[in-house]
Design an enzyme around this catalytic site. Sequence first.
Site, PDB file in Angstrom:
ATOM      1  N   SER A   1       5.543  -1.954   3.517  1.00 48.66           N
ATOM      2  CA  SER A   1       4.709  -1.276   2.514  1.00 48.66           C
ATOM      3  C   SER A   1       5.607  -0.569   1.507  1.00 48.66           C
ATOM      4  O   SER A   1       6.383   0.316   1.867  1.00 48.66           O
ATOM      5  CB  SER A   1       3.803  -0.246   3.193  1.00 48.66           C
TER       6      SER A   1
ATOM      7  N   HIS B   1       3.132  -5.434   1.457  1.00 47.94           N
ATOM      8  CA  HIS B   1       1.911  -4.628   1.542  1.00 47.94           C
ATOM      9  C   HIS B   1       1.864  -3.669   0.359  1.00 47.94           C
ATOM     10  O   HIS B   1       2.777  -2.867   0.164  1.00 47.94           O
ATOM     11  CB  HIS B   1       1.920  -3.874   2.875  1.00 47.94           C
TER      12      HIS B   1
ATOM     13  N   ASP C   1      -0.223  -0.755  -1.474  1.00 44.60           N
ATOM     14  CA  ASP C   1      -1.232   0.279  -1.265  1.00 44.60           C
ATOM     15  C   ASP C   1      -1.722   0.833  -2.593  1.00 44.60           C
ATOM     16  O   ASP C   1      -1.038   1.650  -3.216  1.00 44.60           O
ATOM     17  CB  ASP C   1      -0.631   1.429  -0.440  1.00 44.60           C
TER      18      ASP C   1
ATOM     19  N   MET D   1      -4.148   3.254  -4.431  1.00 44.16           N
ATOM     20  CA  MET D   1      -4.956   4.461  -4.158  1.00 44.16           C
ATOM     21  C   MET D   1      -5.424   5.068  -5.467  1.00 44.16           C
ATOM     22  O   MET D   1      -4.672   5.089  -6.443  1.00 44.16           O
ATOM     23  CB  MET D   1      -4.103   5.514  -3.447  1.00 44.16           C
TER      24      MET D   1
ATOM     25  N   HIS E   1      -3.853  -3.543  -0.182  1.00 44.74           N
ATOM     26  CA  HIS E   1      -4.727  -2.651   0.569  1.00 44.74           C
ATOM     27  C   HIS E   1      -5.371  -1.681  -0.420  1.00 44.74           C
ATOM     28  O   HIS E   1      -4.720  -0.753  -0.879  1.00 44.74           O
ATOM     29  CB  HIS E   1      -3.873  -1.925   1.625  1.00 44.74           C
TER      30      HIS E   1
ATOM     31  N   MET F   1      -7.415   1.286  -1.511  1.00 51.54           N
ATOM     32  CA  MET F   1      -7.982   2.565  -1.066  1.00 51.54           C
ATOM     33  C   MET F   1      -8.607   3.225  -2.289  1.00 51.54           C
ATOM     34  O   MET F   1      -8.081   4.200  -2.839  1.00 51.54           O
ATOM     35  CB  MET F   1      -6.883   3.442  -0.444  1.00 51.54           C
TER      36      MET F   1
ATOM     37  N   MET G   1      -6.627   0.625  10.596  1.00 48.88           N
ATOM     38  CA  MET G   1      -5.776   1.771  10.229  1.00 48.88           C
ATOM     39  C   MET G   1      -5.410   2.526  11.501  1.00 48.88           C
ATOM     40  O   MET G   1      -6.280   2.930  12.275  1.00 48.88           O
ATOM     41  CB  MET G   1      -6.521   2.719   9.273  1.00 48.88           C
TER      42      MET G   1
ATOM     43  N   GLY H   1      -3.901   7.174   3.126  1.00 53.90           N
ATOM     44  CA  GLY H   1      -3.572   8.071   2.012  1.00 53.90           C
ATOM     45  C   GLY H   1      -2.099   8.395   1.880  1.00 53.90           C
ATOM     46  O   GLY H   1      -1.614   8.603   0.775  1.00 53.90           O
ATOM     47  N   PHE H   2      -1.400   8.429   2.996  1.00 57.20           N
ATOM     48  CA  PHE H   2       0.008   8.851   2.943  1.00 57.20           C
ATOM     49  C   PHE H   2       0.854   8.039   3.927  1.00 57.20           C
ATOM     50  O   PHE H   2       0.383   7.678   5.001  1.00 57.20           O
ATOM     51  CB  PHE H   2       0.140  10.340   3.288  1.00 57.20           C
ATOM     52  N   GLY H   3       2.108   7.822   3.537  1.00 59.74           N
ATOM     53  CA  GLY H   3       3.060   7.222   4.448  1.00 59.74           C
ATOM     54  C   GLY H   3       3.635   8.288   5.375  1.00 59.74           C
ATOM     55  O   GLY H   3       3.412   9.492   5.174  1.00 59.74           O
ATOM     56  N   GLY H   4       4.330   7.844   6.394  1.00 59.68           N
ATOM     57  CA  GLY H   4       5.075   8.760   7.249  1.00 59.68           C
ATOM     58  C   GLY H   4       4.262   9.573   8.236  1.00 59.68           C
ATOM     59  O   GLY H   4       4.734  10.579   8.753  1.00 59.68           O
TER      60      GLY H   4
ATOM     61  N   ASP I   1      -1.744  -0.731  10.479  1.00 61.57           N
ATOM     62  CA  ASP I   1      -1.118  -0.034   9.355  1.00 61.57           C
ATOM     63  C   ASP I   1      -1.107   1.469   9.618  1.00 61.57           C
ATOM     64  O   ASP I   1      -2.166   2.089   9.734  1.00 61.57           O
ATOM     65  CB  ASP I   1      -1.919  -0.357   8.084  1.00 61.57           C
TER      66      ASP I   1
ATOM     67  N   GLY J   1       5.883   1.139   6.501  1.00 58.09           N
ATOM     68  CA  GLY J   1       6.393   1.742   5.279  1.00 58.09           C
ATOM     69  C   GLY J   1       7.645   2.552   5.525  1.00 58.09           C
ATOM     70  O   GLY J   1       8.773   2.094   5.292  1.00 58.09           O
ATOM     71  N   SER J   2       7.467   3.771   6.039  1.00 54.39           N
ATOM     72  CA  SER J   2       8.616   4.663   6.195  1.00 54.39           C
ATOM     73  C   SER J   2       9.639   4.122   7.197  1.00 54.39           C
ATOM     74  O   SER J   2      10.843   4.308   7.010  1.00 54.39           O
ATOM     75  CB  SER J   2       8.151   6.069   6.600  1.00 54.39           C
TER      76      SER J   2
HETATM   77  C1  DX5 Z   1      -1.259   4.681   4.236  1.00 54.00           C
HETATM   78  C2  DX5 Z   1      -0.912   3.282   3.838  1.00 54.00           C
HETATM   79  C3  DX5 Z   1       0.182   2.656   4.576  1.00 54.00           C
HETATM   80  C4  DX5 Z   1       1.501   3.377   4.501  1.00 54.00           C
HETATM   81  C5  DX5 Z   1       2.080   3.274   5.869  1.00 54.00           C
HETATM   82  O1  DX5 Z   1      -2.475   4.996   3.700  1.00 54.00           O
HETATM   83  O2  DX5 Z   1      -2.041   2.436   4.006  1.00 54.00           O
HETATM   84  O3  DX5 Z   1       0.346   1.285   4.241  1.00 54.00           O
HETATM   85  O4  DX5 Z   1       2.401   2.862   3.567  1.00 54.00           O
HETATM   86  O5  DX5 Z   1       3.179   4.086   5.956  1.00 54.00           O
HETATM   87  P1  DX5 Z   1       3.941   4.355   7.327  1.00 54.00           P
HETATM   88  O6  DX5 Z   1       4.374   3.017   7.844  1.00 54.00           O
HETATM   89  O7  DX5 Z   1       5.065   5.237   6.912  1.00 54.00           O
HETATM   90  O8  DX5 Z   1       2.966   5.018   8.246  1.00 54.00           O
HETATM   91 ZN    ZN Z   2      -1.679   0.319   3.684  1.00 52.76          ZN
END
Ligand code: DX5
Ligand code: ZN
Length: 217
Positions: free
Chosen positions: A6, A31, A33, A35, A64, A66, A135, A140-143, A173, A195-196
């Site tokens: 991602s 991927h 995202d 938003m 994806h 959102m 999910m 909404g957020f990575g990490g 995800d 992602g992270s």
């Molecule tokens: C969050 C995103 C994810 C995000 C995942 O809303 O849908 O795709 O990038 O990030 P990690 O892998 O860091 O949880």
């Molecule tokens: Zn995603």
Amino acid sequence: MKIAPSILSADFANLQRDIKIVEDAGAEYLHLDVMDGHFVPNLSFGVPLIKALRPNSSLIFDCHLMVSRPEDYISPLAEAGVQIIGVHYEATPHIYRMVQLIHQAGCKAEVVLNPGTPISVLQELLPVVDAVLIMTVNPGFGGQKFIPETLDKIAQLATLKKAQGLTFEIEVDGGIDEKTSVLCQARGATVAVAGSFVFESQSPAAQVKLLHKVTGE
Ligand code: DX5
Ligand code: ZN
């Protein structure tokens, strides 16, 4: 498993470079995202950025969404060259129509479920979707930290898939790393979004290879 890095956690000033790194490392999907700051409390990027990245990569683009009005983005994403479009069940009163619109636009249709939404809402959709994205964090957020209660949902979905002889992908995800990917795969997940774990590391290439290694591909 197929690995879908991602770019939400990539270096936005060097996106093309980061995408090439994961592509060369053997990732299958990219991927994306999208938003809108409304369906989720964060803004990321939209169609123009995806369109700009498309000519420089052969990865399968998996978007994806959102956003609160997913119907507005389907044709533009298809025209931008995205192959898979994921719409949240929670984002529309007309999820079946979204799947139809995605197919009419020539793309594969993915339905996305938040952690609090049960698998049972998919019953009528399973025969027509190409993928379901579970999910494993709140969107909404990575990490964020992986929510372990989602594992049972993956297993429930895999049971239905098998019983009905269906072939859709099961994507996961959120909070995916070398441990949680294995837990998800054991329940039937086939695509791991990360992602992270990939991009906030010394070597994104090594992380993609590690995810492939631990999930047996
Ligand atoms: C969050 C995103 C994810 C995000 C995942 O809303 O849908 O795709 O990038 O990030 P990690 O892998 O860091 O949880
Ligand atoms: Zn995603």
